[in-house]
Design a protein around this motif. Structure first.
Motif, PDB file in Angstrom:
ATOM      1  N   ASP A 100       0.827  -1.207   0.000  1.00 31.59           N
ATOM      2  CA  ASP A 100       0.000   0.000   0.000  1.00 31.59           C
ATOM      3  C   ASP A 100       0.861   1.256   0.000  1.00 31.59           C
ATOM      4  O   ASP A 100       0.539   2.245  -0.683  1.00 31.59           O
ATOM      5  CB  ASP A 100      -0.936   0.001   1.201  1.00 31.59           C
ATOM      6  CG  ASP A 100      -2.058  -1.013   1.081  1.00 31.59           C
ATOM      7  OD1 ASP A 100      -2.388  -1.398  -0.062  1.00 31.59           O
ATOM      8  OD2 ASP A 100      -2.605  -1.437   2.120  1.00 31.59           O
ATOM      9  N   CYS A 101       1.951   1.237   0.763  1.00 28.91           N
ATOM     10  CA  CYS A 101       2.842   2.401   0.785  1.00 28.91           C
ATOM     11  C   CYS A 101       3.451   2.646  -0.589  1.00 28.91           C
ATOM     12  O   CYS A 101       3.598   3.795  -1.019  1.00 28.91           O
ATOM     13  CB  CYS A 101       3.939   2.200   1.819  1.00 28.91           C
ATOM     14  SG  CYS A 101       3.407   2.344   3.541  1.00 28.91           S
TER      15      CYS A 101
ATOM     16  N   ARG B 115       2.143   1.933  -3.469  1.00 22.54           N
ATOM     17  CA  ARG B 115       1.122   2.526  -4.329  1.00 22.54           C
ATOM     18  C   ARG B 115       1.048   4.033  -4.118  1.00 22.54           C
ATOM     19  O   ARG B 115       0.976   4.813  -5.072  1.00 22.54           O
ATOM     20  CB  ARG B 115      -0.248   1.909  -4.038  1.00 22.54           C
ATOM     21  CG  ARG B 115      -0.466   0.533  -4.610  1.00 22.54           C
ATOM     22  CD  ARG B 115      -1.927   0.129  -4.516  1.00 22.54           C
ATOM     23  NE  ARG B 115      -2.094  -1.278  -4.903  1.00 22.54           N
ATOM     24  CZ  ARG B 115      -2.000  -2.294  -4.060  1.00 22.54           C
ATOM     25  NH1 ARG B 115      -1.778  -2.063  -2.765  1.00 22.54           N
ATOM     26  NH2 ARG B 115      -2.143  -3.526  -4.486  1.00 22.54           N
ATOM     27  N   ARG B 116       1.034   4.438  -2.862  1.00 29.86           N
ATOM     28  CA  ARG B 116       0.942   5.866  -2.551  1.00 29.86           C
ATOM     29  C   ARG B 116       2.189   6.600  -3.022  1.00 29.86           C
ATOM     30  O   ARG B 116       2.103   7.709  -3.571  1.00 29.86           O
ATOM     31  CB  ARG B 116       0.736   6.069  -1.045  1.00 29.86           C
ATOM     32  CG  ARG B 116      -0.591   5.539  -0.543  1.00 29.86           C
ATOM     33  CD  ARG B 116      -0.784   5.836   0.938  1.00 29.86           C
ATOM     34  NE  ARG B 116      -0.869   7.274   1.205  1.00 29.86           N
ATOM     35  CZ  ARG B 116      -1.114   7.794   2.394  1.00 29.86           C
ATOM     36  NH1 ARG B 116      -1.291   6.982   3.448  1.00 29.86           N
ATOM     37  NH2 ARG B 116      -1.196   9.095   2.567  1.00 29.86           N
TER      38      ARG B 116
ATOM     39  N   LEU C   7       2.726   9.696  -6.219  1.00 32.68           N
ATOM     40  CA  LEU C   7       3.216  11.057  -6.016  1.00 32.68           C
ATOM     41  C   LEU C   7       3.941  11.535  -7.263  1.00 32.68           C
ATOM     42  O   LEU C   7       4.594  10.759  -7.950  1.00 32.68           O
ATOM     43  CB  LEU C   7       4.169  11.113  -4.819  1.00 32.68           C
ATOM     44  CG  LEU C   7       3.598  10.751  -3.446  1.00 32.68           C
ATOM     45  CD1 LEU C   7       4.715  10.767  -2.397  1.00 32.68           C
ATOM     46  CD2 LEU C   7       2.489  11.720  -3.052  1.00 32.68           C
TER      47      LEU C   7
ATOM     48  N   PHE D 153       3.386   8.972   5.395  1.00 35.41           N
ATOM     49  CA  PHE D 153       2.591   7.745   5.440  1.00 35.41           C
ATOM     50  C   PHE D 153       3.476   6.508   5.549  1.00 35.41           C
ATOM     51  O   PHE D 153       3.007   5.429   5.912  1.00 35.41           O
ATOM     52  CB  PHE D 153       1.714   7.625   4.189  1.00 35.41           C
ATOM     53  CG  PHE D 153       2.477   7.645   2.893  1.00 35.41           C
ATOM     54  CD1 PHE D 153       3.002   6.489   2.355  1.00 35.41           C
ATOM     55  CD2 PHE D 153       2.663   8.841   2.210  1.00 35.41           C
ATOM     56  CE1 PHE D 153       3.706   6.499   1.159  1.00 35.41           C
ATOM     57  CE2 PHE D 153       3.368   8.870   1.013  1.00 35.41           C
ATOM     58  CZ  PHE D 153       3.889   7.698   0.485  1.00 35.41           C
TER      59      PHE D 153
ATOM     60  N   SER E 189       9.648   2.622   0.176  1.00 34.06           N
ATOM     61  CA  SER E 189       8.700   3.590  -0.393  1.00 34.06           C
ATOM     62  C   SER E 189       9.432   4.721  -1.091  1.00 34.06           C
ATOM     63  O   SER E 189       8.994   5.215  -2.146  1.00 34.06           O
ATOM     64  CB  SER E 189       7.773   4.136   0.690  1.00 34.06           C
ATOM     65  OG  SER E 189       6.964   3.114   1.223  1.00 34.06           O
TER      66      SER E 189
END
Length: 295
Positions: free
Chosen positions: A15-16, A18-19, A23, A127, A141
């Motif tokens: 999930d990290c 993806r975020r 960006l 995050f 990330s």
């Protein structure tokens, strides 16, 4: 619920990523810039991977340095600092020395730290910040963000990581007594980071080398119950040579960042099996802050 922060942080990585990949900060280095990327520990290894990837993508000359070893005689269009905590002494001192002479960018996890007033620009990945001393999701990330900025599609890496966070760990790896991590190109940084994770969390005997260098001596330590772990495609003949030692050869066709997730989980499993706390490794703190020490 997991009893350890690091386990939760490891599991959250797909999930990290993806975020991070979504960006699109305009402050990241542009094509053609001569760039130096700096960090300490895990962040330095991420810097090495990014430098290799950026040059391979034709984006411009890119060097990676431990913050304490930055060559001030060289001139760069930009210096990029990677720092989860924003408090590491060597990084802050470097940014102070560069202030007003070289544009600086910091990739950070915590925006409430001293680095906010020292770097010219910031990219905040709050995050992906962590409570554990051991870095996992912040580092990966940051690399996901940088890979996406170079035009890579992180879809496969994310899908591979979703498998890596849930699959059972092979017992032969959990029980192994020694690990040698191998890389090529940008995965050399991941191999170094894999070794560090195992040492930090589990106190394991680990070494890391470029894959082609492994046969120039280090292969002599490989044998039964010892692992040679390749990130990416192995050089021709290497798997057979490792098999001849009686050692365990580990490789695969997954994205190398997802393979690093497996190493992170393995380090935690070995630590717990030895009664260690993977959130609080021996002799380590979340950030190295030096006071009154000759640097």
């Amino acid at each position: 619920m997991s009893a350890h922060f690091v386990e939760t942080e490891i599991i959250s990585q797909p999930d990290c990523w993806r975020r991070a990949a979504a960006l699109a900060p305009d402050s990241l280095p542009a094509a053609g810039e001569r760039v130096a990327v700096i960090g300490c520990g895990t962040s330095w290894f991420v810097a090495q991977s990014y430098a290799q990837l950026r040059e391979a993508a034709g984006q411009g000359e890119t060097d990676a340095f431990a913050a304490s070893e930055f060559p001030f005689s060289r001139r760069y269009d930009r210096v990029v600092a990677i720092t989860r905590s924003g408090t590491t002494t060597e990084v802050l001192d470097l940014l102070d020395r560069l202030h007003g002479s070289t544009p600086t960018l910091a990739l950070i996890g915590d925006p409430e730290t001293p680095i906010v007033g020292k770097a010219d620009q910031l990219v905040v990945l709050d995050f992906a910040d962590e409570r554990s001393v051991v870095q996992t999701r912040f580092a990966t990330s940051v690399l996901a963000l940088l890979r996406a900025n170079l035009g890579e599609d992180l879809g496969r890496a994310i899908a591979d990581a979703e498998l890596a966070v849930v699959e059972p760990l092979p017992e032969e790896l959990v029980a192994a007594e020694q690990f040698t991590f191998l890389g090529r190109g940008w995965t050399n940084g991941l191999a170094l980071e894999a070794g560090l994770k195992m040492r930090e969390a589990a106190g394991a005997w680990t070494e890391s080398y470029p894959a082609m260098e492994y046969r120039h001596g280090p292969i002599s330590i490989t044998g039964p119950n010892r692992v040679a772990w390749m990130f990416g495609t192995a050089p021709e003949g290497l798997p057979e040579q490792i098999a001849a030692t009686g050692g365990i050869f580990r490789s695969g066709d997954r994205d190398p960042m997802a393979e690093l997730v497996t190493v992170q989980r393995l380090a935690v499993a070995i630590a717990l099996g030895q009664g260690l706390d993977p959130d609080q490794p021996r002799h380590l703190t979340r950030s190295v802050v030096l006071r009154g020490v000759d640097q």
